[in-house]
Design a protein around this motif. Structure first.
Motif, mmCIF file in Angstrom:
data_model
loop_
_atom_site.group_PDB
_atom_site.id
_atom_site.type_symbol
_atom_site.label_atom_id
_atom_site.label_comp_id
_atom_site.label_asym_id
_atom_site.label_seq_id
_atom_site.Cartn_x
_atom_site.Cartn_y
_atom_site.Cartn_z
ATOM 1 N N ARG A 35 0.823 -1.212 0.000
ATOM 2 C CA ARG A 35 0.000 0.000 0.000
ATOM 3 C C ARG A 35 0.860 1.267 0.000
ATOM 4 N NH1 ARG A 35 -5.183 1.619 1.288
ATOM 5 N NH2 ARG A 35 -5.351 3.692 2.212
ATOM 6 N N ARG A 36 2.020 1.200 0.629
ATOM 7 C CA ARG A 36 2.867 2.395 0.728
ATOM 8 C C ARG A 36 3.388 2.848 -0.624
ATOM 9 N NH1 ARG A 36 7.064 0.411 5.258
ATOM 10 N NH2 ARG A 36 6.867 -1.447 3.953
ATOM 11 N N SER A 37 3.415 1.953 -1.602
ATOM 12 C CA SER A 37 3.940 2.320 -2.917
ATOM 13 C C SER A 37 2.853 2.761 -3.887
ATOM 14 C CB SER A 37 4.701 1.139 -3.528
ATOM 15 O OG SER A 37 3.828 0.051 -3.770
ATOM 16 N N VAL A 38 1.584 2.757 -3.439
ATOM 17 C CA VAL A 38 0.475 3.117 -4.317
ATOM 18 C C VAL A 38 0.120 4.584 -4.120
ATOM 19 C CG1 VAL A 38 -1.930 2.662 -4.937
ATOM 20 C CG2 VAL A 38 -0.433 0.769 -4.294
ATOM 21 N N ARG A 39 0.557 5.411 -5.062
ATOM 22 C CA ARG A 39 0.267 6.849 -5.001
ATOM 23 C C ARG A 39 -0.536 7.318 -6.213
ATOM 24 N NH1 ARG A 39 5.534 6.159 -3.282
ATOM 25 N NH2 ARG A 39 5.931 6.758 -1.110
ATOM 26 N N THR A 40 -0.444 6.617 -7.322
ATOM 27 C CA THR A 40 -1.151 7.003 -8.535
ATOM 28 C C THR A 40 -1.929 5.800 -9.074
ATOM 29 O OG1 THR A 40 0.622 6.366 -10.062
ATOM 30 C CG2 THR A 40 0.740 8.586 -9.076
ATOM 31 N N SER A 41 -2.781 6.064 -10.072
ATOM 32 C CA SER A 41 -3.529 4.969 -10.690
ATOM 33 C C SER A 41 -2.588 3.996 -11.417
ATOM 34 C CB SER A 41 -4.571 5.524 -11.667
ATOM 35 O OG SER A 41 -3.948 6.264 -12.699
ATOM 36 N N LEU A 42 -1.478 4.504 -11.977
ATOM 37 C CA LEU A 42 -0.515 3.621 -12.625
ATOM 38 C C LEU A 42 0.114 2.677 -11.605
ATOM 39 C CD1 LEU A 42 0.894 2.978 -15.340
ATOM 40 C CD2 LEU A 42 2.725 4.538 -14.646
ATOM 41 N N ASN A 359 -7.762 -12.435 -12.048
ATOM 42 C CA ASN A 359 -8.920 -11.975 -12.806
ATOM 43 C C ASN A 359 -9.514 -10.699 -12.229
ATOM 44 O OD1 ASN A 359 -9.744 -14.023 -15.031
ATOM 45 N ND2 ASN A 359 -9.137 -15.288 -13.308
ATOM 46 N N VAL A 360 -9.510 -10.563 -10.907
ATOM 47 C CA VAL A 360 -10.056 -9.348 -10.299
ATOM 48 C C VAL A 360 -9.171 -8.146 -10.596
ATOM 49 C CG1 VAL A 360 -10.567 -8.208 -8.104
ATOM 50 C CG2 VAL A 360 -11.353 -10.531 -8.502
ATOM 51 N N SER A 361 -7.839 -8.313 -10.517
ATOM 52 C CA SER A 361 -6.936 -7.187 -10.760
ATOM 53 C C SER A 361 -6.980 -6.748 -12.219
ATOM 54 C CB SER A 361 -5.497 -7.542 -10.355
ATOM 55 O OG SER A 361 -5.012 -8.640 -11.099
ATOM 56 N N SER A 362 -7.177 -7.700 -13.144
ATOM 57 C CA SER A 362 -7.307 -7.310 -14.550
ATOM 58 C C SER A 362 -8.681 -6.693 -14.805
ATOM 59 C CB SER A 362 -7.080 -8.509 -15.463
ATOM 60 O OG SER A 362 -7.984 -9.552 -15.182
ATOM 61 N N PHE A 363 -9.716 -7.185 -14.116
ATOM 62 C CA PHE A 363 -11.060 -6.617 -14.262
ATOM 63 C C PHE A 363 -11.100 -5.160 -13.826
ATOM 64 C CE2 PHE A 363 -14.947 -5.538 -11.885
ATOM 65 C CZ PHE A 363 -15.874 -5.518 -12.917
ATOM 66 N N ASN A 364 -10.491 -4.853 -12.671
ATOM 67 C CA ASN A 364 -10.567 -3.458 -12.202
ATOM 68 C C ASN A 364 -9.799 -2.512 -13.132
ATOM 69 O OD1 ASN A 364 -7.811 -3.531 -11.359
ATOM 70 N ND2 ASN A 364 -8.362 -4.047 -9.258
ATOM 71 N N THR A 365 -8.723 -3.010 -13.738
ATOM 72 C CA THR A 365 -7.963 -2.176 -14.678
ATOM 73 C C THR A 365 -8.765 -1.888 -15.940
ATOM 74 O OG1 THR A 365 -5.887 -3.131 -13.862
ATOM 75 C CG2 THR A 365 -5.809 -1.989 -15.975
ATOM 76 N N VAL A 366 -9.340 -2.936 -16.527
ATOM 77 C CA VAL A 366 -10.096 -2.759 -17.769
ATOM 78 C C VAL A 366 -11.338 -1.910 -17.532
ATOM 79 C CG1 VAL A 366 -11.497 -3.981 -19.485
ATOM 80 C CG2 VAL A 366 -9.217 -4.820 -18.898
ATOM 81 N N PHE A 367 -12.058 -2.187 -16.454
ATOM 82 C CA PHE A 367 -13.281 -1.411 -16.216
ATOM 83 C C PHE A 367 -12.952 0.065 -15.988
ATOM 84 C CE2 PHE A 367 -16.657 0.556 -13.830
ATOM 85 C CZ PHE A 367 -17.802 0.068 -14.431
ATOM 86 N N THR A 368 -11.943 0.339 -15.159
ATOM 87 C CA THR A 368 -11.638 1.728 -14.825
ATOM 88 C C THR A 368 -11.079 2.487 -16.019
ATOM 89 O OG1 THR A 368 -11.182 1.074 -12.525
ATOM 90 C CG2 THR A 368 -10.371 3.225 -13.245
ATOM 91 N N ASN A 369 -10.072 1.914 -16.692
ATOM 92 C CA ASN A 369 -9.400 2.636 -17.775
ATOM 93 C C ASN A 369 -10.144 2.571 -19.107
ATOM 94 O OD1 ASN A 369 -7.179 3.458 -16.189
ATOM 95 N ND2 ASN A 369 -6.199 1.471 -16.459
ATOM 96 N N HIS A 384 -9.319 10.379 -8.772
ATOM 97 C CA HIS A 384 -10.666 9.849 -9.025
ATOM 98 C C HIS A 384 -10.578 8.422 -9.574
ATOM 99 C CE1 HIS A 384 -14.835 9.643 -10.462
ATOM 100 N NE2 HIS A 384 -14.341 9.216 -11.621
ATOM 101 N N TYR A 385 -9.658 8.184 -10.496
ATOM 102 C CA TYR A 385 -9.540 6.853 -11.093
ATOM 103 C C TYR A 385 -8.900 5.855 -10.130
ATOM 104 C CZ TYR A 385 -10.719 9.503 -15.233
ATOM 105 O OH TYR A 385 -11.354 10.315 -16.129
ATOM 106 N N LEU A 386 -8.035 6.331 -9.264
ATOM 107 C CA LEU A 386 -7.480 5.461 -8.230
ATOM 108 C C LEU A 386 -8.578 4.996 -7.285
ATOM 109 C CD1 LEU A 386 -5.136 4.132 -6.731
ATOM 110 C CD2 LEU A 386 -4.687 6.327 -5.602
ATOM 111 N N ALA A 387 -9.448 5.925 -6.867
ATOM 112 C CA ALA A 387 -10.564 5.565 -5.996
ATOM 113 C C ALA A 387 -11.547 4.649 -6.725
ATOM 114 C CB ALA A 387 -11.281 6.830 -5.521
ATOM 115 N N THR A 388 -11.787 4.927 -7.999
ATOM 116 C CA THR A 388 -12.680 4.073 -8.783
ATOM 117 C C THR A 388 -12.142 2.656 -8.858
ATOM 118 O OG1 THR A 388 -13.386 5.962 -10.130
ATOM 119 C CG2 THR A 388 -13.775 3.759 -11.026
ATOM 120 N N GLY A 389 -10.826 2.525 -9.049
ATOM 121 C CA GLY A 389 -10.216 1.205 -9.105
ATOM 122 C C GLY A 389 -10.434 0.410 -7.830
#
Length: 556
Positions: A35-42, A359-369, A384-389
């Motif tokens: 979690r400490r390394s997650v600052r952006t949607s990328l 499958n969940v991690s790929s689903f959240n990427t495709v749906f959000t982006n 906004h997209y980070l929260a959406t993810g």
């Protein structure tokens, strides 16, 4: 795989449950650390494109090594014998090598964040939206398969009610992906890869000792099932009957080409691991590194299925109370002491969670982006997209819990998975491969080729096969045929529509079609990438040669 035998309840004790609790604690700890390394949607969706090749390579193979494969391929080994190795040596290795050598420069060099986004650049928004919706639906369905299979196993082995197993595993996957995004999923998949092997290797070693080694196993199975049971190609001539219900042509074309290449080269749950690599060289090596452990997976998955049917000849027979899906649980029950038993149960749980998390991690990427940011809420701040993810991760897990009950309507989960792949992955691969090697392919052709391939596969399976219009010996054989039909229909429509519509300007295809320069492909190699053992061509062709060598003991 609708039911597992009630007599498989394992004598687990406090030591076994302690191992299970420790595993859950480590999984959540990895999520908190990531979690400490997650600052952006990328960071959340692609780990900031920062991971080394050995990490993404192990995650690549672990994401596929779900418990549906472990239980399903062991069951196939018990039912079909050595035919099952085709799913690995012809049904995986060539496609993984093709992904690393040919397709990753296009994916990574174009800086796309998903497989559907590549279609956006190559064909336009219509193909992009259709592929995004298809992939999102298939991801949720496959996540549900993992949850349902987990519920069956834990109910049979530990006595947990199905809904408890579904909720517990789903919530843990939700927790660590929501906390740390793809980095959490990938590092947990690396851990899960070793936990899974630690669970399966004792089964194989102890089981072989019990049946008298390979000589004793082959003698027993040849006497009970015939010589072809331990031959990968025996009885596969056109017109010959065999338990798999497929001949060499449908194996090579249906499984080895369209199903295999469709899955490994366009399934974002796999490709996402390579896209998270730190540079193009690491991205190309990801599936190539994964190919080497994949070569040996049959020893830990298919071989236990052979051992199980040798130890328990009633496996899969009517009236025995044991189905082929019970192969791994039977070995666990009969061979493993407490402590090791807890490790085996933990390994199965890790496998289910790895498959679902991919499958969940790929689903959240495709749906959000590819759906939310592209068509619903454009040009919003990155936060906004980070929260959406994170929110869509929760929705994906809950949807997976719901689709787990769809899987309960299928008697064999591996058949269900292969059916989904023939419907969704094969048409996508058809459009991809034509668009990637033919500049004349047009935007309209991409959309209609994808749609027609999907519809053709469904028509073949649900009408021609299920209604008995065409006689196909088995569900697996029908899936191979559906894959060939989907590819052929998609290819014909794509080519025909391309000639009837205007192509995109050549300048807009840079980096998207073979023979054009990808923007990121010219980046200088990273330090150390010029070492001989890191060269993609050597790794790729080495894996192909080893796969051919692996066939030798099962071909004569």
């Amino acid at each position: 795989m609708r039911e597992l035998a009630e007599g498989l309840r394992l004598p687990v004790n406090g030591l076994d449950y302690t191992i299970l609790v420790l595993y859950f604690a480590v999984v959540l700890g990895i999520g908190l650390a990531a979690r400490r390394s997650v600052r952006t949607s990328l960071d959340f969706f692609l780990s900031g494109r920062s991971l080394p090749a050995w990490v993404t390579g192990l995650a690549f193979v672990a994401a596929n090594l779900g418990a549906t494969e472990i239980l399903g391929m062991a069951a196939n080994g018990a039912q079909y014998g050595a035919y099952t190795v085709h799913w690995y040596w012809i049904g995986a290795i060539p496609a993984m090598v093709f992904l690393g050598l040919v397709m990753m420069p296009f994916y990574y060099g174009s800086k796309v964040r998903s497989v559907p986004e590549f279609l956006l650049h190559r064909f336009g928004p219509s193909s992009h939206l259709l592929s995004s919706v298809i992939f999102a639906v298939s991801s949720v369905l496959i996540a549900g398969v993992n949850l349902y299979a987990l519920a069956l196993v834990l109910q049979a082995l530990l006595g947990w009610p199905q809904w408890v197993a579904i909720v517990v595993a789903g919530l843990f996957v939700l927790a660590y992906i929501t906390l740390g995004g793809l980095s959490s999923a990938i590092y947990n998949e690396v851990l899960q890869f070793f936990v899974i092997l630690a669970a399966l290797i004792p089964l194989t070693v102890v089981g072989l000792q019990r049946v008298g080694g390979w000589h004793g196993l082959s003698h027993t199975l040849s006497d009970s099932h015939g010589d072809d049971f331990l031959s990968a190609w025996g009885g596969t001539g056109i017109g010959h009957a065999n338990p798999l219900g497929a001949n060499w042509l449908t194996i090579v074309l249906g499984l080895g080409f369209v199903l295999s290449f469709g899955y490994w080269t366009t399934n974002f749950a796999e490709v996402q691991r390579a896209l998270s690599a730190k540079d193009l060289g690491a991205a190309r090596r990801t599936p190539l590194i994964a190919a080497f452990p994949k070569l040996l997976i049959p020893l830990a998955v298919v071989l236990p299925g052979l051992i199980a049917v040798a130890m328990e000849p009633a496996l899969g027979r009517a009236g025995s109370g044991l189905s082929y899906n019970d192969a791994i649980p039977v070995l666990m029950r009969d061979l493993l002491p407490n402590g090791v038993l807890g490790l085996a149960v933990t390994g199965l749980l890790a496998a289910f969670m790895a498959g679902m998390a991919a499958n969940v991690s790929s689903f959240n990427t495709v749906f959000t982006n590819d759906i939310w940011a592209a068509y619903v809420r454009k040009d919003r701040p990155d936060a906004h997209y980070l929260a959406t993810g994170r929110w869509i991760t929760a929705i994906g897990v809950l949807a997976g819990m719901g689709t787990a009950f769809i899987a309960s309507s299928f008697g064999n989960i591996m058949n269900y998975l292969q059916t989904l792949f023939s419907f969704f992955n094969v048409p996508l691969f058809c459009v991809f491969i034509i668009g990637m090697f033919w500049k004349r392919a047009t935007a309209a052709a991409g959309f209609w080729g994808l749609l027609s391939g999907t519809v053709a596969a469904m028509v073949n399976y649900f009408w021609l096969y299920k209604q008995g219009v065409v006689a196909i010996p088995s569900d697996q054989g029908a899936n191979f045929v559906s894959a060939i039909v989907a590819f052929a229909a998609g290819a014909v429509v794509t080519v025909a529509v391309s000639y009837a519509t205007a192509p995109k300007p050549a300048a807009s295809l840079a980096g998207l079609v073979h023979g054009t320069a990808a923007p990121g492909a010219a980046e200088p190699p990273a330090e150390g990438d010029d070492a001989w053992y890191r060269r993609p061509a050597l790794l790729g062709w080495g894996a192909v040669v080893l796969a051919a060598v692996c066939y030798v003991p099962f071909s004569f």
